[in-house]
Each structure stands twice: as structure tokens, then as C-alpha cells.
Design a protein around this motif. Structure first.
Motif, PDB file in Angstrom:
ATOM      1  N   SER A  62       0.830  -1.205   0.000  1.00 35.94           N
ATOM      2  CA  SER A  62       0.000   0.000   0.000  1.00 35.94           C
ATOM      3  C   SER A  62       0.865   1.256   0.000  1.00 35.94           C
ATOM      4  O   SER A  62       0.469   2.293  -0.543  1.00 35.94           O
ATOM      5  N   SER A 104      -7.591  -9.150  11.271  1.00 39.12           N
ATOM      6  CA  SER A 104      -8.048  -8.403  10.095  1.00 39.12           C
ATOM      7  C   SER A 104      -7.946  -6.902  10.327  1.00 39.12           C
ATOM      8  O   SER A 104      -7.607  -6.143   9.412  1.00 39.12           O
ATOM      9  N   MET A 105      -8.238  -6.462  11.549  1.00 39.41           N
ATOM     10  CA  MET A 105      -8.138  -5.038  11.866  1.00 39.41           C
ATOM     11  C   MET A 105      -6.695  -4.563  11.779  1.00 39.41           C
ATOM     12  O   MET A 105      -6.417  -3.451  11.311  1.00 39.41           O
ATOM     13  N   PHE A 108      -5.881  -4.030   8.146  1.00 41.95           N
ATOM     14  CA  PHE A 108      -6.486  -2.786   7.654  1.00 41.95           C
ATOM     15  C   PHE A 108      -5.667  -1.575   8.103  1.00 41.95           C
ATOM     16  O   PHE A 108      -5.411  -0.647   7.318  1.00 41.95           O
ATOM     17  N   VAL A 111      -2.552  -1.278   6.063  1.00 40.70           N
ATOM     18  CA  VAL A 111      -2.826  -0.759   4.723  1.00 40.70           C
ATOM     19  C   VAL A 111      -2.924   0.766   4.758  1.00 40.70           C
ATOM     20  O   VAL A 111      -2.326   1.468   3.925  1.00 40.70           O
TER      21      VAL A 111
END
Length: 469
Positions: A62, A104-105, A108, A111
Motif C-alpha cells: 500500500s 483483520s483489523m 487494515f 494498509v
């Protein structure tokens, strides 16, 4: 800018350097500080090597995209607003990472942090290029690079201590005070927009989606290969999708009136070579920064603090090398420096590829330091060489593309290293024995090979003063 130059005189360019170095150091700190926390994260949220590496790869990938967004952001909002806004978003993401409740957090958050860090890094180089005269730009880039490297150098050390004394969550929260300091410096020393209206340059949203799509498909396919098998339909479909999306992206960029990635810049002789060397440099830098803490903690059984301290001499060696390399870049051919740097890093990786239970931590630290000196010899010459190739109105695109190459190469280096580790873990588990050194040995051998391959494009890299075509 004229008003600030009049107020601070000759010192103004150094205040600008301090300002952009503080912000970039803070974000580069985040790029490595999580590395020593990966084993603890693997315990908190039970995940494999190829899963946990996404905390590094997601940031780097990213970040590569964010470097291309930088051009549009600067044209639309100006350098000052882009820099200040980026710091605010980065602080919010760091706070969210420290409070994350699932894996998952965390991905994120990484990213978002990567996107912001990607926008700031080429922006910082652009600001320095604007305030320093031509005969001091090599020195400026060297000093700036030294400051930037201090972040990743302090990251593993601070991260290791924080993980051992408190929790992996601290590696996200520790950057907040530095972000606040960078924000204050930005308000004080970065010039406000002049009376000219902003450039309403259209953002290439289709190009952005295609770029993110093929990168995600490629990296996911590579990470899933060791788990699902390289002949699984999902892995094959992902890799084919990556190729198709890449081809569509390339065609779209060549036809777009406002492309996200100005591919015509590759028509200038030597830029492709500089791009390739930058990508290989990124693979070696981030691949080794990922591998060394994991080697020391998982295979050698040392603590997170010990892993962090092991990387400190390497980071200091790299940081102290940059001012010297920056000055040499203004005096001798970049090819000479880049050749020496590639060879040094390859030699250090070859030695590390023989690491075993009998290898001393001192030797590992020494080889890591030797490799970082080699990396320092490649980075400023490649940046200056790339910027000297293109016309003045394409310098922003050139810095963005070189930074993109380094970060994308870094994501591939980390991914390939994680694949080799995961393959070794699966193989040893199937035999009923504990994972050991072979995966790390293979990964360091791969990094050595990449740097030796880099000697070919380096030979084709244009030197400042040659005529572009």
C-alpha cells in the motif's frame, strides 16, 4: 516560501529537512517496529508465517500505491496540506492498531499506514529538491536518507523492549508523540499555498483500482501457494488474474490522458535500469529486515529485545554511511557506488545463508551491518541518477516511481522470504521435527542472488551528465 526564506535565511533549507525527516522517520519507524512483534502476534491471533507477513507486506504494497497517489495529492492540495493531513490520518491509524481486536483489523491499519507513508516519502524528497541548490542535492539526499534510516534502526530496538516489557500493541502507540512533533514542525516551517489556484488534476481511479487489483492478486496467490498447494485452482486463478490485470493496467496507463503511472518516463534511457535496481534494493532491505528478527527469535530462541538490539548496529552503519555516500554521489559516477553496494550486500547475504545453531550473534550483527552499508551505497545514487534523466516537469513522477519500485520490491522480498519459511515449516512438521534454519538459509541465498542479478541493470543505468533519449 520566499517569506520563510527571508525570515530564516540560509538556515531555512535545514529547517525544512528537519521537518520532513521527522515525519518520514516516524512513518519509517512503523515500517520495521512491528517486525520484532510478529511472533507475539502469531500467538495472540494464531496465524501462519504467510499470514503474519501481511503485516509487513500490506504496509509495503500500500505504501507503493501511496507513492503514486502523491503526485495527484500534491497537485490538488499542495505539499503543506498533503503533509499535514497525512500525519493526522497516520495518528488515527496508529491508535486503531494499538486497540485492534482481531488480525483483520491489524491488516487494515497497516494498509492505511502504508498508503500515508507512501504519500509522504516522495513528497519529502520533492521538498528537499526544491530548497537545496543543485550542487548540494546529493548531500541533502544523503543526509535525508540517514535520518529516514534512523527510524527503521530504532524501530526494532524500541519494539523489542516494548514487546518484552508490555505488549505488541505498544509498537503502534509509540509513534503518536513523534507524529505530534512532526505536525508542529510542519505548521511552522512548511510554506503555505500561494495565491495560485490548485491544479485540478483528475485522479486516475480506474488505474488505481487496476494497480491495487493486480498487486493484491499477485501477493495473495504467492502467499496462498504454500498452504493450498501451487497447483490449486485458487492459486493458479489468482496468478493468472494478476497477469491479466497487469496487462490491462499497462494498456490503460498508456492510453490515459492523466495516468496514475506515467509510463512514458521509461522511454528515457537508463530509467528502466534505475527502476529495476531500486526494486531489487527494496527486496533486499525489507526482506532482510523481516528475516533477521524472525531468525533470532524463532530459530535461535532469543528474546524480542535481543533481536532488536541485533539490528541496531546494522541500522547505525547504514545511517552513518549515507552522508558520505551523498557527498560521493556529487563527485564520482553513481555506477561505481551502486556496483560496490550490490556486491557488499550479496556477500553479507551469502554468509547469512550459512547460519546455523553454532553461528554467533556477533557474526550475524556484523553481516547485517555490512549489508546495510551496501544498501546505503545504492540508494542516493539511484535516486539522483533517476532524477537527472527526466525533464524538470517529470521529476515528481520520477521520485514517485523510484520510491514505488523500492516499496514494491520490498513487498516481494518479504513475501518470497515468508514463502520459503512457510514451506520449510510445512516440510519439517510433516516429518515430525521442529522448524530450523534451512528456510532462513534459502531466503538469504535468494536475496544474494537478487543482488547479483542487479549488476546487469546497474551496468545500463545512466550517469548524470549523459544525454537522455
Amino acid at each position: 516560501m520566499q517569506q520563510l526564506q527571508a525570515r530564516y535565511g540560509k538556515r531555512y533549507k535545514w529547517w525544512v529537512m528537519l521537518t520532513v525527516m521527522t515525519g518520514t522517520m516516524t512513518m519509517s519507524l512503523s515500517s520495521t517496529i512491528v517486525n520484532v512483534a510478529l511472533p507475539d502476534v502469531m500467538e495472540t491471533f494464531p496465524v501462519s508465517h504467510t499470514m503474519v507477513q501481511w503485516m509487513v507486506t500490506a504496509f509495503l504494497a500500500s505504501m507503493a500505491i501511496g507513492m503514486l497517489l502523491n503526485v495527484w495529492m500534491v497537485d490538488r492540495f499542495g505539499p503543506r496540506v498533503t503533509y499535514m493531513g497525512a500525519l493526522l490520518v497516520f495518528m488515527a491509524a496508529a491508535l486503531a492498531g494499538g486497540l485492534a481486536v482481531n488480525f483483520s483489523m491489524l491488516i487494515f491499519v497497516r494498509v492505511v499506514q502504508g498508503l500515508i507513508a507512501g504519500m509522504v516519502q516522495p513528497l519529502a524528497m520533492l521538498m528537499l529538491y526544491a530548497v537545496f541548490p543543485a550542487n548540494q542535492r546529493g548531500q541533502a539526499m544523503g543526509l535525508y536518507a540517514m535520518g529516514v534510516v534512523l527510524g527503521p534502526t530504532a524501530g526494532p530496538v524500541a519494539g523489542g523492549v516494548l514487546v518484552d516489557w508490555w505488549s505488541w500493541r505498544a509498537v503502534f502507540l509509540v509513534v503518536l508523540p513523534f507524529c505530534l512533533a512532526a505536525f508542529y514542525l510542519g505548521r511552522t516551517f512548511l510554506s503555505r499555498p500561494d495565491s495560485a489556484p490548485p491544479v485540478h488534476r483528475r485522479l486516475d481511479i480506474p488505474g488505481l483500482l487496476l494497480l491495487g487489483g493486480w498487486m493484491l492478486a499477485l501477493l495473495w496467490g504467492l502467499s496462498e501457494g504454500p498452504l493450498s498447494g501451487w497447483n490449486s485452482s485458487a492459486v493458479i486463478a489468482a496468478l493468472i488474474a494478476a497477469l491479466v490485470l497487469f496487462l490491462i493496467f499497462t494498456r490503460h496507463q498508456l492510453r490515459s490522458l492523466a495516468p496514475l503511472l506515467a509510463l512514458r518516463i521509461f522511454s528515457y534511457k537508463g530509467f528502466t535500469a534505475a527502476f529495476t535496481v531500486a526494486m531489487l534494493t527494496g527486496a533486499g532491505l525489507y526482506g532482510s529486515v523481516y528475516l533477521l528478527p524472525m531468525l533470532v527469535q524463532t530459530a535461535m530462541g532469543e528474546s524480542a529485545s535481543a533481536a532488536g538490539m541485533l539490528l541496531m548496529p546494522a541500522g547505525l552503519a547504514m545511517a552513518l554511511s549515507f552522508p558520505v555516500i551523498g557527498q560521493l554521489t556529487d563527485r564520482i559516477l553513481p555506477k561505481i557506488l551502486v556496483t560496490g553496494g550490490l556486491v557488499l550486500f550479496a556477500l553479507s547475504s551469502i554468509v547469512l545463508s550459512e547460519a546455523s545453531a553454532d553461528t554467533s550473534l556477533m557474526l550475524i550483527a556484523l553481516m547485517a551491518a555490512l549489508g546495510r552499508v551496501g544498501l546505503a551505497m545504492t540508494m542516493p545514487p539511484v535516486v539522483i541518477g533517476a532524477m537527472s534523466i527526466v525533464p524538470q516537469d517529470m521529476i515528481n513522477q520520477a521520485t514517485g516511481l523510484i520510491s514505488f519500485a523500492r516499496q514494491f520490491g520490498g513487498s516481494l522480498g518479504v513475501m518470497l522470504s515468508a514463502i520459503l519459511l512457510q514451506e520449510n515449516t510445512l516440510w519439517t512438521t510433516s516429518l515430525g521435527i521442529l522448524p530450523g534454519f534451512p528456510g532462513y538459509q534459502d531466503a538469504f541465498a535468494l536475496l544474494a542472488l537478487l543482488y547479483l542479478i542487479g549488476l546487469y541493470p546497474m551496468a545500463r543505468m545512466k550517469s548524470p551528465g549523459q544525454t537522455a533519449t
